[in-house]
Design a protein around this motif. Structure first.
Motif, PDB file in Angstrom:
ATOM      1  N   THR A  55       7.868   5.886  -3.635  1.00  0.00           N
ATOM      2  CA  THR A  55       8.427   7.060  -4.518  1.00  0.00           C
ATOM      3  C   THR A  55       7.303   7.528  -5.536  1.00  0.00           C
ATOM      4  O   THR A  55       6.899   8.570  -5.684  1.00  0.00           O
ATOM      5  N   TRP A  56       6.766   6.320  -6.163  1.00  0.00           N
ATOM      6  CA  TRP A  56       5.806   6.971  -7.244  1.00  0.00           C
ATOM      7  C   TRP A  56       4.566   7.268  -6.715  1.00  0.00           C
ATOM      8  O   TRP A  56       3.948   8.290  -7.497  1.00  0.00           O
ATOM      9  N   GLN A  57       4.291   6.890  -5.669  1.00  0.00           N
ATOM     10  CA  GLN A  57       2.931   7.491  -4.787  1.00  0.00           C
ATOM     11  C   GLN A  57       3.246   8.981  -4.230  1.00  0.00           C
ATOM     12  O   GLN A  57       2.276   9.726  -4.539  1.00  0.00           O
ATOM     13  N   ARG A  58       4.354   9.216  -3.933  1.00  0.00           N
ATOM     14  CA  ARG A  58       4.778  10.701  -3.472  1.00  0.00           C
ATOM     15  C   ARG A  58       4.666  11.463  -4.719  1.00  0.00           C
ATOM     16  O   ARG A  58       4.008  12.421  -4.584  1.00  0.00           O
ATOM     17  N   LEU A  59       5.143  11.057  -5.686  1.00  0.00           N
ATOM     18  CA  LEU A  59       5.058  11.988  -6.836  1.00  0.00           C
ATOM     19  C   LEU A  59       3.499  12.035  -7.691  1.00  0.00           C
ATOM     20  O   LEU A  59       3.070  13.377  -7.946  1.00  0.00           O
ATOM     21  N   ASN A  60       2.810  11.254  -7.545  1.00  0.00           N
ATOM     22  CA  ASN A  60       1.560  10.947  -8.236  1.00  0.00           C
ATOM     23  C   ASN A  60       0.484  11.730  -7.116  1.00  0.00           C
ATOM     24  O   ASN A  60      -0.106  12.823  -7.483  1.00  0.00           O
ATOM     25  N   VAL A  61       0.800  11.541  -5.890  1.00  0.00           N
ATOM     26  CA  VAL A  61      -0.152  12.422  -4.886  1.00  0.00           C
ATOM     27  C   VAL A  61       0.299  14.016  -4.967  1.00  0.00           C
ATOM     28  O   VAL A  61      -0.872  14.687  -4.913  1.00  0.00           O
ATOM     29  N   THR A  62       1.523  14.237  -5.026  1.00  0.00           N
ATOM     30  CA  THR A  62       1.856  15.688  -5.290  1.00  0.00           C
ATOM     31  C   THR A  62       1.397  16.326  -6.321  1.00  0.00           C
ATOM     32  O   THR A  62       0.862  17.359  -6.359  1.00  0.00           O
ATOM     33  N   ALA A  63       1.467  15.740  -7.461  1.00  0.00           N
ATOM     34  CA  ALA A  63       0.941  16.422  -8.835  1.00  0.00           C
ATOM     35  C   ALA A  63      -0.756  16.378  -8.817  1.00  0.00           C
ATOM     36  O   ALA A  63      -0.963  17.442  -9.138  1.00  0.00           O
ATOM     37  N   PHE A  64      -1.412  15.273  -8.234  1.00  0.00           N
ATOM     38  CA  PHE A  64      -2.775  15.584  -8.030  1.00  0.00           C
ATOM     39  C   PHE A  64      -3.068  16.695  -7.189  1.00  0.00           C
ATOM     40  O   PHE A  64      -3.925  17.624  -7.502  1.00  0.00           O
ATOM     41  N   ALA A 147     -13.368  12.972   9.890  1.00  0.00           N
ATOM     42  CA  ALA A 147     -12.363  12.531  11.142  1.00  0.00           C
ATOM     43  C   ALA A 147     -11.858  11.162  10.580  1.00  0.00           C
ATOM     44  O   ALA A 147     -10.758  10.732  11.283  1.00  0.00           O
ATOM     45  N   ASP A 148     -12.578  10.714   9.671  1.00  0.00           N
ATOM     46  CA  ASP A 148     -11.937   9.255   9.395  1.00  0.00           C
ATOM     47  C   ASP A 148     -11.128   9.105   8.177  1.00  0.00           C
ATOM     48  O   ASP A 148     -10.921   7.887   7.634  1.00  0.00           O
ATOM     49  N   LEU A 149     -11.015  10.069   7.320  1.00  0.00           N
ATOM     50  CA  LEU A 149     -10.229  10.087   5.984  1.00  0.00           C
ATOM     51  C   LEU A 149      -8.797   9.672   6.298  1.00  0.00           C
ATOM     52  O   LEU A 149      -8.076   9.955   7.297  1.00  0.00           O
ATOM     53  N   ASP A 150      -8.294   8.492   5.734  1.00  0.00           N
ATOM     54  CA  ASP A 150      -7.140   8.196   5.810  1.00  0.00           C
ATOM     55  C   ASP A 150      -6.069   8.943   4.832  1.00  0.00           C
ATOM     56  O   ASP A 150      -5.808   8.322   3.537  1.00  0.00           O
ATOM     57  N   LEU A 151      -5.608  10.024   5.376  1.00  0.00           N
ATOM     58  CA  LEU A 151      -5.021  10.921   4.423  1.00  0.00           C
ATOM     59  C   LEU A 151      -3.426  10.481   4.150  1.00  0.00           C
ATOM     60  O   LEU A 151      -2.854   9.949   5.144  1.00  0.00           O
ATOM     61  N   VAL A 152      -3.034  10.416   2.923  1.00  0.00           N
ATOM     62  CA  VAL A 152      -1.944  10.192   2.547  1.00  0.00           C
ATOM     63  C   VAL A 152      -1.211  11.609   2.089  1.00  0.00           C
ATOM     64  O   VAL A 152       0.099  11.563   1.933  1.00  0.00           O
ATOM     65  N   GLY A 153      -1.894  12.445   1.521  1.00  0.00           N
ATOM     66  CA  GLY A 153      -1.379  13.947   1.265  1.00  0.00           C
ATOM     67  C   GLY A 153      -2.377  15.179   1.370  1.00  0.00           C
ATOM     68  O   GLY A 153      -3.484  14.764   1.464  1.00  0.00           O
ATOM     69  N   LEU A 154      -1.767  16.259   1.916  1.00  0.00           N
ATOM     70  CA  LEU A 154      -2.492  17.470   1.852  1.00  0.00           C
ATOM     71  C   LEU A 154      -1.735  18.447   1.198  1.00  0.00           C
ATOM     72  O   LEU A 154      -0.683  18.613   1.585  1.00  0.00           O
ATOM     73  N   ALA A 155      -2.510  19.349   0.395  1.00  0.00           N
ATOM     74  CA  ALA A 155      -1.931  20.528   0.012  1.00  0.00           C
ATOM     75  C   ALA A 155      -2.556  21.778   0.299  1.00  0.00           C
ATOM     76  O   ALA A 155      -3.819  21.466   0.625  1.00  0.00           O
ATOM     77  N   LEU A 156      -1.678  22.612   0.618  1.00  0.00           N
ATOM     78  CA  LEU A 156      -2.569  23.932   1.180  1.00  0.00           C
ATOM     79  C   LEU A 156      -2.001  25.270   0.720  1.00  0.00           C
ATOM     80  O   LEU A 156      -0.685  25.250   0.191  1.00  0.00           O
TER      81      LEU A 156
END
Length: 174
Positions: A55-64, A147-156
């Motif tokens: 949960t803390w990661q979801r909030l942090n990633v979204t804010a960034f 191609a190797d990025l270990d993505l945990v979040g993407l904003a568009l």
């Protein structure tokens, strides 16, 4: 009945339904509520998060992630806010931010789609959880091929239909 009266009636009814024995005073309708015209956007701001984040990661990633959109795309930012006493507040996005989730594969596919459509985007990789500042964050992303990025979040951000195509396979965040 105009929308201001509808809002006032609803507030009074809700106070009664909540078990209050006296009616709560009706509050004035917000300026946006008084305007019956609904605002629609032909664009979409979206965040896609990997489903296995804490949960803390979801909030942090979204804010960034969303901070990147606001700095590069001035059209997504609305007017500054001000309270009834005239105290100013910073402007925010002019439209809702929709948050989605998906698997690691969903993120990888969405990233390839957003690149192929050249839509504005921000990325957050798992490596960024181990850094503590912007300089190290940028270095961590720069060190890994696309191609190797270990993505945990993407904003568009972009036209609704293009954003929807990028997010195909993702689901709304619960």
């Amino acid at each position: 009945m105009d929308s201001a009266n509808t809002t006032n009636t609803t507030n009074t009814t809700n106070a009664t339904a909540a078990g209050n024995t006296t009616l709560a005073p009706a509050t004035p309708a917000a300026p946006a509520a008084a305007n019956a015209e609904q605002i629609r956007f032909d664009t979409k701001i979206a965040v896609l998060l990997r489903e296995d984040l804490e949960t803390w990661q979801r909030l942090n990633v979204t804010a960034f992630l969303v901070s990147g959109l606001g700095t590069e795309l001035p059209e997504v930012i609305g007017e500054p806010y001000e309270d009834a006493d005239g105290v100013p507040c910073l402007p925010m996005f002019r439209q809702p931010v929709l948050v989605f989730e998906g698997t690691k594969e969903t993120l990888k596919t969405a990233h390839a789609r957003v690149l192929s459509r050249s839509l504005p985007r921000a990325v957050f990789t798992s490596d960024l959880f181990a850094t503590g500042n912007d300089r190290d964050n940028r270095a961590a992303v720069r060190a890994v091929p696309t191609a190797d990025l270990d993505l945990v979040g993407l904003a568009l951000y972009g036209p609704k239909n293009a954003v929807d195509k990028v997010l195909k396979g993702a689901r709304m965040h619960p």
